[in-house]
Design a protein around this motif. Structure first.
Motif, mmCIF file in Angstrom:
data_model
loop_
_atom_site.group_PDB
_atom_site.id
_atom_site.type_symbol
_atom_site.label_atom_id
_atom_site.label_comp_id
_atom_site.label_asym_id
_atom_site.label_seq_id
_atom_site.Cartn_x
_atom_site.Cartn_y
_atom_site.Cartn_z
ATOM 1 N N UNK A 459 0.842 -1.206 0.000
ATOM 2 C CA UNK A 459 0.000 0.000 0.000
ATOM 3 C C UNK A 459 0.882 1.264 0.000
ATOM 4 N N UNK A 460 1.945 1.249 0.858
ATOM 5 C CA UNK A 460 2.907 2.367 0.847
ATOM 6 C C UNK A 460 4.281 1.795 0.533
ATOM 7 N N UNK A 461 4.967 2.381 -0.453
ATOM 8 C CA UNK A 461 6.336 1.939 -0.779
ATOM 9 C C UNK A 461 7.242 3.160 -0.904
ATOM 10 N N UNK A 462 8.490 2.998 -0.446
ATOM 11 C CA UNK A 462 9.474 4.051 -0.688
ATOM 12 C C UNK A 462 10.158 3.720 -2.020
ATOM 13 N N UNK A 463 10.144 4.669 -2.952
ATOM 14 C CA UNK A 463 10.816 4.418 -4.236
ATOM 15 C C UNK A 463 11.914 5.458 -4.410
ATOM 16 N N UNK A 464 13.143 5.057 -4.073
ATOM 17 C CA UNK A 464 14.274 5.979 -4.199
ATOM 18 C C UNK A 464 15.425 5.236 -4.872
ATOM 19 N N UNK A 465 16.421 6.009 -5.313
ATOM 20 C CA UNK A 465 17.515 5.433 -6.091
ATOM 21 C C UNK A 465 18.315 4.362 -5.374
ATOM 22 N N UNK A 482 -2.496 -1.962 -12.377
ATOM 23 C CA UNK A 482 -2.047 -2.510 -11.098
ATOM 24 C C UNK A 482 -2.493 -1.579 -9.964
ATOM 25 N N UNK A 483 -3.199 -2.139 -8.988
ATOM 26 C CA UNK A 483 -3.705 -1.299 -7.890
ATOM 27 C C UNK A 483 -2.593 -0.873 -6.931
ATOM 28 N N UNK A 484 -1.567 -1.743 -6.763
ATOM 29 C CA UNK A 484 -0.507 -1.450 -5.790
ATOM 30 C C UNK A 484 0.825 -1.269 -6.493
ATOM 31 N N UNK A 485 1.761 -0.484 -5.902
ATOM 32 C CA UNK A 485 1.612 0.348 -4.721
ATOM 33 C C UNK A 485 0.673 1.539 -4.963
ATOM 34 N N UNK A 486 0.051 2.013 -3.847
ATOM 35 C CA UNK A 486 -0.857 3.154 -3.950
ATOM 36 C C UNK A 486 -0.108 4.445 -3.618
ATOM 37 N N UNK A 487 0.560 4.457 -2.438
ATOM 38 C CA UNK A 487 1.302 5.657 -2.042
ATOM 39 C C UNK A 487 2.787 5.392 -2.173
ATOM 40 N N UNK A 488 3.523 6.320 -2.812
ATOM 41 C CA UNK A 488 4.973 6.147 -2.884
ATOM 42 C C UNK A 488 5.620 7.368 -2.244
ATOM 43 N N UNK A 489 6.682 7.123 -1.472
ATOM 44 C CA UNK A 489 7.451 8.250 -0.944
ATOM 45 C C UNK A 489 8.773 8.253 -1.695
#
Length: 811
Positions: A459-465, A482-489
């Motif tokens: 549901x929440x994923x951190x997407x960083x380098x 694709x429903x997930x991830x929903x929130x990315x930081x």
């Protein structure tokens, strides 16, 4: 005027086109299949948002567009019904001609044509009248067009080369066609550098593909390099828009340039490096490529001392075309110095006005400590027992040099509340100051959404380098299916080039100094996806970043800034606060931090310093002392909602205000409006017309309350009149007793129509099929009803007009 015994004045616009206009143009040789297109829809209809409702404005289509070939529009024909003046459609036609960039416009009512000729080649008169049978032939218009454009014999084969058409019905939009044609004109006339500026989400890669396709097919350019600076962009391009190149195309990986192919996709990082053996581009001679297209050319490639510029310099004899959404003009980097002025520009504002890009609603949230600052008590220590430097910490410091857990929690709480109120599954990107901040934000969001996390831990994923797991989810996040991830930081990785069509919420909790970067971040939300009902997006702003919208550079021309600010301020022209600002990342942080493992030739960035223009990865940030505290009371002081307005400004208004503004432009007074309404034979026509002018009926009804007739809705909202409900209007008609002049059957029909009006409104009684429905069907078939009650159809129409006049009678 009769035509085979038809009364022309009674014919509709459609009949005029089929009976008079099309025969006239086909008679002089225009080909029905390749040169004539009817009902050409040039725009999509702007989306207007208020509250949580959005609606698309209706748009008109050009009646007829004439083409030399599908890639070359020549003329617009705008027709009207015969009761109108011959030239009535001219202004509308000129508007379409501007979008299509053509010099010829014809307006007609079926009696002849008014011909508007911008080329001025025949005579000095701009608009002349010509007979139906004197319509110009395809050869005549094409020849004039070529003289007007100044094409040479050598240019023609290139200019007339068709774009790629896969029979799927996808054709370039009007601005893409202009961008393609203007670039091809420039290249075919010998211009060797060109810049194309197109807002994020408007199809730059598709446009680039069509330019390359036409130049390649015309054999004007044989070996072509498409240069990008991120693996994801090349993967997207190869699988997507460039697919038709098939086996002629290769992706230059592993530091090799294979001369057997004609179309090369290349990553800067795979073609060059600080060491001589890494400079793969030198495997071919400097004249190997005759065309290079540089994607996202604002990111460093145009800087004179950039390591990437050496590729462009080596192949300097090639024609080079730069593509960007945000031309970069600072004293270190100038796209315009390098590529020249843009051959074509399509801005965010135009994209939203045309309905190709999503407008935004801005929710600005002000937090007390951000506005008032926070100061530690004397000798206060942080969580790691470090003594905190005694000073006032403000918005700029939070999550940079000072971390306050409660502030992070409050931001996460505000995001969560917003999503719960609207749509908890709306794709969201939260822009944080750095990786550490993105980590903490992810944790806070997970803790606030345990039930969602239970359902799916993505549901929440951190997407960083620096995070392989997160990066692997990037494709799922951008895939609407694709429903997930929903929130990315994220902090930097997702600022550019990520095509997240269904992103509905962009959260700014990052200090954004640079206009270029701000535009790129906003670009993550501007894509529209009708299929997934993504028509607009929200910006939740915790850092006053959206003040940049008010900056005239936001959608204006880039200005070259020459100044003496220290180099570390990456875009010195946009230091919003005007005070000192500490960069936390290596200069150039606006560039993208991703070093694809296969491209960097084993380059180890943990201990070697990369060469100047190389992208710093997220974990190469300049280390800065960070204090980390908790136990601070933090609260939201103010929250205000603003909407995108017609000229790109942000306004605080409701649908009522919006309608008022739109209609006051159309009708200055109530009298003007009522006259127009009463003069209109059928109300549906004026209801549609008002919709084109910006009245969004559904949204307005929701805001005002249901049972009002469109007429009363406008009188009430725009001219502050006390409204009558439909029921009240119907009762007034009954009181007047005007039915008595009709026969019994007619009275029965009319009183049933009045009831229908009271129930469902004026549009329904104008519906052609109304007489087929209950209770009319009990009286007989429509034809019988009309005959028995009224005589002939025209008499029934007349009775309906009179009924409507009674309904809307004043006094």
């Amino acid at each position: 005027m009769s035509h085979h015994g038809i009364d022309k004045s009674k014919l509709s616009e459609t009949d005029i086109i089929s009976k008079f206009v099309l025969p006239a143009i086909k008679d002089v040789g225009w080909d029905d299949l390749t040169q004539i297109r009817q009902e050409v829809k040039l725009r999509d209809g702007k989306v207007v948002v208020r509250g949580t409702v959005a609606s698309r404005l209706k748009v008109k289509s050009a009646d007829i567009v004439l083409y030399h070939k599908p890639s070359m529009p020549l003329a617009v024909i705008e027709a009207k019904a015969n009761k109108h003046e011959m030239g009535k459609g001219m202004q509308q036609g000129l508007d379409y001609a501007r979008l299509l960039d053509v010099p010829f416009v014809f307006a007609t009512n079926g009696d002849g044509f008014i011909f508007h000729d911008k080329t001025g080649l025949c005579n000095a008169t701009l608009e002349t009248q010509i007979a139906l049978e004197d319509f110009p032939t395809p050869e005549q218009l094409w020849q004039k067009f070529c003289i007007w454009k100044g094409y040479t014999e050598q240019q023609l084969p290139i200019i007339t080369q068709d774009y790629y058409d896969d029979d799927s019905g996808k054709t370039p939009r009007y601005y893409q066609l202009q961008a393609i044609n203007k670039t091809i004109e420039a290249v075919s006339s010998g211009q060797d550098r060109a810049l194309l500026v197109m807002a994020t989400g408007t199809g730059k890669t598709y446009t680039a593909f069509q330019i390359i396709w036409r130049l390649w097919k015309a054999k004007n350019k044989r070996r072509i390099l498409f240069l990008a600076d991120r693996t994801a962009l090349i993967e997207q391009t190869k699988k997507g828009d460039f697919q038709p190149f098939g086996t002629a195309m290769t992706w230059s990986k592993n530091r090799t340039v294979d001369p057997a192919f004609e179309i090369h996709l290349g990553l800067y990082q795979a073609l060059t490096g600080p060491e001589e053996h890494q400079k793969a581009y030198k495997q071919v001679s400097p004249d190997f490529f005759d065309l290079i297209v540089i994607d996202e050319c604002h990111r460093g490639s145009a800087a004179e001392d950039s390591a990437w510029r050496e590729i462009l310099d080596y192949f300097s004899s090639a024609t080079q075309i730069g593509l960007t959404a945000t031309p970069k003009e600072t004293n270190e980097v100038s796209n315009i110095d390098y590529f020249g002025d843009p051959v074509y520009t399509y801005s965010l504002k135009e994209g939203i006005e045309d309905g190709f890009l999503a407008p935004y609603k801005v929710v600005r949230v002000d937090i007390d400590i951000d506005l008032q600052g926070w100061r530690p008590t004397k000798g206060q220590v942080d969580k790691n027992n470090e003594i905190i430097d005694d000073r006032i910490y403000n918005q700029k410091d939070f999550d940079r040099s000072m971390v306050i857990d409660e502030r992070t929690h409050l931001v996460a709480q505000t995001i969560t509340n917003y999503l719960k109120r609207t749509d908890p599954m709306a794709k969201t990107i939260v822009f944080c100051n750095d990786i550490d901040h993105a980590d903490r934000m992810r944790r806070a969001l997970i803790n606030l959404n345990p039930e969602q996390y239970q359902k799916n831990e993505k549901y929440v994923m951190k997407i960083t380098g620096d995070d392989e797991l997160g990066k692997a989810q990037l494709e799922n996040f951008t895939n609407p299916k694709k429903a997930y991830p929903v929130i990315t930081t994220t902090s930097e990785l997702m600022t550019t080039g990520i095509d997240a069509k269904t992103c509905k919420l962009v959260v700014l909790d990052q200090n954004i100094q640079s206009m270029t970067k701000f535009k790129q971040i906003i670009g993550r939300g501007t894509r529209i996806d009708d299929k997934y009902n993504k028509l607009w997006f929200t910006i939740l702003d915790f850092k006053k970043a959206t003040e940049l919208f008010a900056d005239e550079r936001f959608d204006g021309e880039p200005v070259k800034i020459i100044n003496t600010t220290p180099a570390e301020v990456e875009d010195p022209d946009v230091n919003i606060e005007g005070d000192d600002y500490t960069p936390t990342e290596i200069d150039g942080s606006e560039l993208i931090h991703e070093i694809p493992p296969e491209a960097d030739g084993g380059f180890n960035n943990s201990n070697d310093q990369p060469w100047t223009d190389f992208e710093p990865t997220d974990d190469q940030e300049v280390k800065i002392t960070k204090f980390h505290v908790n136990g601070v009371t933090v609260k939201v002081m103010a929250e205000r909602v603003q909407y995108y307005d017609t000229d790109g400004k942000l306004v605080t208004e409701s649908f009522k205000d919006y309608t008022k503004k739109a209609l006051k432009k159309q009708f200055a007074s109530l009298d003007e409006f009522t006259k127009k309404w009463n003069d209109s034979e059928r109300k549906q026509a004026i209801i549609d017309e008002l919709e084109t002018a910006g009245v969004l009926w559904d949204a307005l009804e929701q805001e005002v309350g249901k049972a009002l007739d469109p007429f009363d809705l406008i009188c009430h909202v725009v001219y502050d009149q006390p409204p009558l409900t439909r029921r009240e209007r119907a009762d007034n008609v009954k009181k007047r007793n005007y039915f008595t002049r009709y026969s019994e059957t007619a009275q029965m029909v009319l009183s049933n129509l009045l009831e229908k009006y009271a129930d469902v409104g004026v549009q329904e009684i104008e519906n052609k099929n109304i007489l087929k429905l209950e209770p009319f069907s009990e009286i007989g078939r429509p034809i019988e009803i009309v005959k028995k009650g009224f005589g002939k159809p025209a008499d029934y129409e007349q009775a309906l007009t009179e009924l409507e006049a009674e309904i809307y009678r004043i006094g």
